[in-house]
Design an enzyme around this catalytic site. Structure first.
Site, PDB file in Angstrom:
ATOM      1  CG  ASN A 168      -0.336  -0.079   2.513  1.00  0.00           C
ATOM      2  OD1 ASN A 168       0.793  -0.548   2.633  1.00  0.00           O
ATOM      3  ND2 ASN A 168      -1.026   0.373   3.533  1.00  0.00           N
ATOM      4  CB  ALA A 178       4.376  -5.983  -1.491  1.00  0.00           C
ATOM      5  N   GLY A 231       6.482 -13.447  -0.613  1.00  0.00           N
ATOM      6  CA  GLY A 231       6.737 -13.460   0.833  1.00  0.00           C
ATOM      7  C   GLY A 231       7.287 -14.790   1.313  1.00  0.00           C
ATOM      8  N   GLY A 279       2.248 -11.158  10.262  1.00  0.00           N
ATOM      9  CA  GLY A 279       3.024 -10.670  11.414  1.00  0.00           C
ATOM     10  C   GLY A 279       3.258 -11.778  12.434  1.00  0.00           C
ATOM     11  CD  GLU A 319       4.391   0.525  12.597  1.00  0.00           C
ATOM     12  OE1 GLU A 319       3.174   0.538  12.885  1.00  0.00           O
ATOM     13  OE2 GLU A 319       5.214   1.289  13.117  1.00  0.00           O
ATOM     14  CG  LEU A 320       1.255  -6.358  12.819  1.00  0.00           C
ATOM     15  CD1 LEU A 320       0.999  -7.474  13.803  1.00  0.00           C
ATOM     16  CD2 LEU A 320       1.952  -6.883  11.583  1.00  0.00           C
ATOM     17  CB  CYS A 365      -2.107  -0.193   8.591  1.00  0.00           C
ATOM     18  SG  CYS A 365      -0.802   1.012   8.569  1.00  0.00           S
ATOM     19  CB  ILE A 370     -12.640  -4.404   5.211  1.00  0.00           C
ATOM     20  CG1 ILE A 370     -13.681  -5.106   6.110  1.00  0.00           C
ATOM     21  CG2 ILE A 370     -13.015  -4.544   3.734  1.00  0.00           C
ATOM     22  CD1 ILE A 370     -15.079  -4.549   6.024  1.00  0.00           C
ATOM     23  CD  GLU A 405       8.378   1.336  10.676  1.00  0.00           C
ATOM     24  OE1 GLU A 405       7.272   0.878  10.351  1.00  0.00           O
ATOM     25  OE2 GLU A 405       9.371   1.363   9.929  1.00  0.00           O
TER      26      GLU A 405
HETATM   27  P1  ADP Z   1      -1.120  -9.209   2.099  1.00  0.00           P
HETATM   28  O1  ADP Z   1      -1.658 -10.543   2.551  1.00  0.00           O
HETATM   29  O2  ADP Z   1      -2.128  -8.155   2.143  1.00  0.00           O
HETATM   30  O3  ADP Z   1      -0.342  -9.244   0.825  1.00  0.00           O
HETATM   31  P2  ADP Z   1       1.134  -9.536   3.819  1.00  0.00           P
HETATM   32  O4  ADP Z   1       1.196  -9.118   5.234  1.00  0.00           O
HETATM   33  O5  ADP Z   1       1.096 -11.007   3.580  1.00  0.00           O
HETATM   34  O6  ADP Z   1      -0.097  -8.793   3.218  1.00  0.00           O
HETATM   35  O7  ADP Z   1       2.349  -8.922   2.992  1.00  0.00           O
HETATM   36  C1  ADP Z   1       3.180  -7.901   3.439  1.00  0.00           C
HETATM   37  C2  ADP Z   1       4.601  -8.215   3.064  1.00  0.00           C
HETATM   38  O8  ADP Z   1       4.999  -9.393   3.747  1.00  0.00           O
HETATM   39  C3  ADP Z   1       4.848  -8.515   1.590  1.00  0.00           C
HETATM   40  O9  ADP Z   1       6.108  -7.981   1.212  1.00  0.00           O
HETATM   41  C4  ADP Z   1       4.890 -10.028   1.549  1.00  0.00           C
HETATM   42  O10 ADP Z   1       5.626 -10.536   0.464  1.00  0.00           O
HETATM   43  C5  ADP Z   1       5.600 -10.316   2.843  1.00  0.00           C
HETATM   44  N1  ADP Z   1       5.408 -11.674   3.387  1.00  0.00           N
HETATM   45  C6  ADP Z   1       4.360 -12.506   3.203  1.00  0.00           C
HETATM   46  N2  ADP Z   1       4.534 -13.651   3.880  1.00  0.00           N
HETATM   47  C7  ADP Z   1       5.728 -13.558   4.521  1.00  0.00           C
HETATM   48  C8  ADP Z   1       6.477 -14.403   5.405  1.00  0.00           C
HETATM   49  N3  ADP Z   1       6.029 -15.608   5.773  1.00  0.00           N
HETATM   50  N4  ADP Z   1       7.662 -13.957   5.875  1.00  0.00           N
HETATM   51  C9  ADP Z   1       8.118 -12.731   5.531  1.00  0.00           C
HETATM   52  N5  ADP Z   1       7.474 -11.888   4.707  1.00  0.00           N
HETATM   53  C10 ADP Z   1       6.291 -12.281   4.204  1.00  0.00           C
END
Ligand code: ADP
Length: 494
Positions: free
Chosen positions: A166, A191, A222, A247, A264-265, A298, A399, A475
């Site tokens: 985002n 991302a 991720g 997270g 930061e969730l 967020c 959401i 942060e």
């Molecule tokens: P969304 O589900 O909305 O894409 P995420 O929290 O999964 O949100 O994604 C945020 C960031 O975390 C992205 O850069 C994603 O690639 C990364 N990510 C996703 N899963 C993991 C993981 N298991 N460990 C580390 N980073 C991750």
């Protein structure tokens, strides 16, 4: 290139020249060891912008080794020199801000004006931390008898930054700038839908004089690239911005190494309109709080907690302004841009569909839309759902879209109770003409930030970060750089 030429060329050709497509490690773009190729899509038109590397644990090994090696000399570079490099990067960002805003807009789906705001804010963050680099003092501590004591602040070491989709530019700078200023090295994993600005910025840092390896960027999924990065033994601090579930995964991944962590969730932040509020100001606040970047923030004000005596008047005006919101291709600067990915659009749509099935009171919106000009793109109508109970899923669940949950209360106590009764604690906005009531709510609400009579009040100087399931650690501001330091106590006998 001027922004108009970039936009015209894009609409003419559908192509963007100069987008990076490989990892940035050791001061240069490098081929990926991981074999996957990922695609980035413009959410406003569904047009493919390009392919880029999907890295895996092998790329992470290379990046971490490079960062660990670069740390040896970077932590000894004078703080003033570190600040100078950051400041020069800020200057380069200014010179390239049209290009960065253009790419950020296309990659994330936010409007061009929002992207320009993020780039400007990121430049401010860089300048702030450039100035902070040489101010990381310790303390002198009085001790008993013939002893003297001091504290010094040292860089924590190699830092990892997991970036969400985002705010690809500002979340990157928000973590990387204080880390570098404090003498740490940094590895960022953008991302999977928004890889570009982190790569472009890493190149700019190098051009500004940052030594090779001090900042590395590995792109990819991720699970493939993020997970091995946060779990790496040689990483000393992880800054993660993203969803609560991920997270939790990250917390579990860092546990065996006891790696320091900033999380930061999510949020379900309320804007509270008391009975004596300036209704126009509250309407304006609520409109921007939830519909900026289509609610994909967020700290979005995704709940409106409103006193029953102003409920009707406020909602009438809010629905009126909401119905005037124009969507369209983000580069054309509509009032509201696109949803970042098709999969996220489906998530938002699922939440609202279930609310409709429960018989919820949808005042406006409620469905998927497309760019009215092209009939394409991923958009969701700005949506307001009225009269929700505290235990309603739309009140409790994040959401992350343009969906406002309205709760009606009859007193300040009920407002406080409602504000505190979700799992989250990120931001709360309070609208009232009575400063004592405002400050009482500010004291009683459990959140990382309380704003009074302006939902987005704040700046790079102010620490940001939540409580409970919104995460921990701060942060931005001074706290944001302290996070990348460790305190060492030194004592001497006279
Ligand atoms: P969304 O589900 O909305 O894409 P995420 O929290 O999964 O949100 O994604 C945020 C960031 O975390 C992205 O850069 C994603 O690639 C990364 N990510 C996703 N899963 C993991 C993981 N298991 N460990 C580390 N980073 C991750």
């Amino acid at each position: 290139m001027a922004i108009d030429s970039l936009i015209n060329e894009y609409f003419l050709t559908g192509a963007v020249a100069g987008l990076p497509d490989r990892h940035f490690i050791g001061g240069e773009f490098v081929e990926s060891l991981g074999q996957q190729r990922l695609t980035s899509v413009d959410p406003g038109s569904e047009n493919v912008l390009g392919e880029f590397s999907g890295g895996d644990h092998r790329d992470i090994e290379v990046a971490v080794a490079s960062s660990a090696d670069a740390l040896k000399s970077w932590k000894r570079v004078s703080p003033a020199k570190r600040g100078e490099i950051l400041y020069r990067t800020a200057q380069l960002m200014k010179a390239n801000s049209a290009w960065l805003s253009f790419v950020e807009c296309l990659d994330s789906g936010k409007t061009l004006a929002e992207a320009e705001g993020d780039v400007a804010g990121s430049i401010r963050l860089l300048e702030y931390y450039a100035g902070a680099a040489d101010k990381l003092d310790g303390r002198s501590v009085p001790l008993a008898g013939n002893y003297m004591g001091w504290t010094i602040r040292e860089p924590v070491g190699v830092t990892a930054h997991i970036i969400p989709w985002n705010y690809p530019t500002s979340t990157f700078i928000r973590g990387v700038a204080p880390a570098l200023a404090a003498g740490c090295t940094a590895i960022a994993k953008p991302a999977e839908t928004t890889p570009y600005t982190a790569l472009l910025l890493a190149e700019m840092f190098t051009e500004a004089g940052l030594p090779d390896g001090v900042l590395n960027v590995v792109t990819g999924f991720g699970v493939d690239a993020g997970a091995p990065l946060v779990a790496h033994r040689a990483v000393n601090h992880v800054t993660f911005t993203g969803s609560v579930n991920t997270g939790v995964n990250v917390m579990q991944s860092v546990a065996p190494n006891m790696t320091r962590l900033t999380l930061e969730l999510g949020g379900k932040s309320p804007l509270i309109a008391l009975d004596d509020c300036d209704i126009d100001a509250a309407v304006e606040g609520a409109r921007w709080a939830i519909f900026s970047h289509s609610g994909q923030i967020c700290s979005a004000g995704s709940r409106l907690i409103v006193h029953e005596s102003v409920h009707e008047a406020l909602l009438e005006r809010l629905v009126e302004v909401t119905n005037r919101i124009k969507i369209g291709h983000p580069l054309k600067n509509p009032d509201m841009g696109a949803i970042n990915s098709k999969s996220h659009l489906d998530v938002i749509s699922g939440h609202v569909r279930r609310a409709i099935e429960r018989g919820s009171d949808i005042l406006t919106g409620g469905g998927i839309m497309a760019d009215p000009e092209s009939g394409k793109g991923w958009f969701f109508a700005p949506t307001i759902i009225d009269n929700l109970a505290q235990n309603d899923p739309v009140v409790q669940q994040e959401i992350f879209g343009p969906v406002l949950a309205v709760q009606v209360v009859r007193s300040d106590e009920e407002a406080i109770e409602a504000a505190n009764s979700t799992e989250f604690g990120l931001v709360s906005g309070v609208y009232t003409r009575d400063i004592s009531r405002a400050l009482n709510l500010a004291r009683e609400i459990d959140a990382g930030q309380i704003t009074i009579n302006d939902y987005w009040a704040g700046g790079v100087e102010l620490p940001f970060g939540g409580t409970r399931k919104s995460g921990f650690g701060k942060e931005k501001g001074w706290e944001g750089i302290e996070a990348y330091t460790k305190v060492k106590s030194i004592t001497a006998k006279i």
